[in-house]
Each structure stands twice: as C-alpha cells, then as structure tokens.
Write a protein that holds these residues in place. Structure first.
Motif, PDB file in Angstrom:
ATOM      1  N   GLU A  36      43.527  39.054  43.432  1.00 15.43           N
ATOM      2  CA  GLU A  36      42.210  39.575  43.047  1.00 15.43           C
ATOM      3  C   GLU A  36      42.342  40.855  42.222  1.00 15.43           C
ATOM      4  OE1 GLU A  36      40.385  39.789  46.908  1.00 15.43           O
ATOM      5  OE2 GLU A  36      39.827  37.661  46.871  1.00 15.43           O
ATOM      6  N   LYS A  37      43.347  41.654  42.525  1.00 14.22           N
ATOM      7  CA  LYS A  37      43.556  42.912  41.788  1.00 14.22           C
ATOM      8  C   LYS A  37      44.325  42.710  40.482  1.00 14.22           C
ATOM      9  CE  LYS A  37      42.992  46.203  45.422  1.00 14.22           C
ATOM     10  NZ  LYS A  37      41.639  46.612  45.190  1.00 14.22           N
ATOM     11  N   PHE A  38      45.151  41.657  40.434  1.00 14.01           N
ATOM     12  CA  PHE A  38      45.982  41.388  39.263  1.00 14.01           C
ATOM     13  C   PHE A  38      45.812  39.933  38.817  1.00 14.01           C
ATOM     14  CE2 PHE A  38      48.051  44.778  41.652  1.00 14.01           C
ATOM     15  CZ  PHE A  38      48.245  45.739  40.677  1.00 14.01           C
ATOM     16  N   PRO A  39      44.663  39.607  38.233  1.00 15.05           N
ATOM     17  CA  PRO A  39      44.430  38.221  37.815  1.00 15.05           C
ATOM     18  C   PRO A  39      45.453  37.765  36.772  1.00 15.05           C
ATOM     19  CG  PRO A  39      42.564  39.646  37.229  1.00 15.05           C
ATOM     20  CD  PRO A  39      43.559  40.493  37.918  1.00 15.05           C
ATOM     21  N   GLY A  40      45.921  36.541  36.945  1.00 18.25           N
ATOM     22  CA  GLY A  40      46.898  35.969  36.026  1.00 18.25           C
ATOM     23  C   GLY A  40      48.338  36.168  36.456  1.00 18.25           C
ATOM     24  N   ALA A  41      48.584  37.005  37.474  1.00 19.64           N
ATOM     25  CA  ALA A  41      49.950  37.215  37.959  1.00 19.64           C
ATOM     26  C   ALA A  41      50.427  35.985  38.724  1.00 19.64           C
ATOM     27  CB  ALA A  41      50.000  38.444  38.870  1.00 19.64           C
TER      28      ALA A  41
END
Length: 152
Positions: A36-41
């Motif tokens: 949620e904090k790092f979308p796409g990771a």
C-alpha cells in the motif's frame, strides 16, 4: 549500459526456513502494508522448504490476487514471487534446475520466449507453480466460444 534503459524496481522479501507453517497471517499483512505504501513493488515469499501448505497458499494467494490489480500506469499493484528451496538451493541458476526436474517446472523454461530473469515473468510462473494460479495468458490464446458467423 549497452543501450538498455530500464527503471529500477523495488523488491521486498519475507524469507523463512523449513517450518511447516512458515508464513503466518501477520507476515502477509506486513507485506500488504508495504504494498500500500509502495505500489508497484515486487513482494517475494521465499522458504527453504519444498512447497507451501494450503493455508500459506491461500493467504499468499489472496495477497497475490489483490496485487494483480492494475495501477493507473498499467503495472500490477503488487506482483508476488514465490520461491522454494528448489530455487534457493539452485547450484547455478533456476532455469537449469527446472529443466532437470521436468514438468511442471520444465514446461516454463522450454519455451524460447520464457525469460525467468524478467521479474514479471517469474512472478507469473511462480504463482502458477506454488499458488496454483492459472496461466494469465491462457484466456487470450483460447478461441472464443460461440463465435460462429451466422449464415447470410
């Protein structure tokens, strides 16, 4: 280098040993918070054991399903890679080990277009192998049902 220009990717991992129930709900919830904090990771679930339990497959699978939803730029929200001792203990590379093991793993690396050094491809393949997901490309390759052209 050599004209290849790719953006760097962010990868988070949760590594476990041989424990029967290695991945607990808290582990998956922690990865979801990161997603949620790092979308796409990318999110890697790696365990030294040979396979995941049904409970682990369900919990990680639910997260992977959520992670397959697309971001506005078209990337998956949180691609999941699942790895077992097979991959972690590979003497040289995963492709070689999978070929030696035969199906179902060998079928993924026998295709000339399969590039498991591509993290998106590795995510798709390991979700099929360890989480029981269907091939996301199968629907695109199958003919549509009831597409016969009516007689004029």
């Amino acid at each position: 280098m050599f004209g290849v220009q790719e953006e760097p990717v962010l990868v988070f991992g949760e590594g476990k040993s041989f424990a029967t129930e290695s991945f607990k709900p808290d582990d998956v919830a922690r990865m979801r918070k990161l997603a949620e904090k790092f979308p796409g990771a990318f999110h890697v679930f790696a365990a030294l054991k040979a396979d995941l339990t049904d409970a682990e497959k369900t919990a990680i699978g639910d997260f992977a399903t959520w992670g397959r939803e697309r971001l506005p730029d078209g990337r998956p929200r949180a691609p999941v890679i699942a790895l077992s001792g097979t991959e972690l203990f590979a003497a040289w590379d995963i492709e070689h080990v999978w070929k030696e093991m035969g199906d179902p793993r060998a079928k993924f690396v026998q295709r000339p277009t399969a590039r498991i050094d591509n993290l998106w491809t590795l995510a798709d393949i390991t979700q099929q192998l360890y989480l029981g997901f269907p091939d996301p490309h199968t629907r695109r390759l199958q003919p549509l049902a009831n597409t016969a052209v009516p007689n004029s």
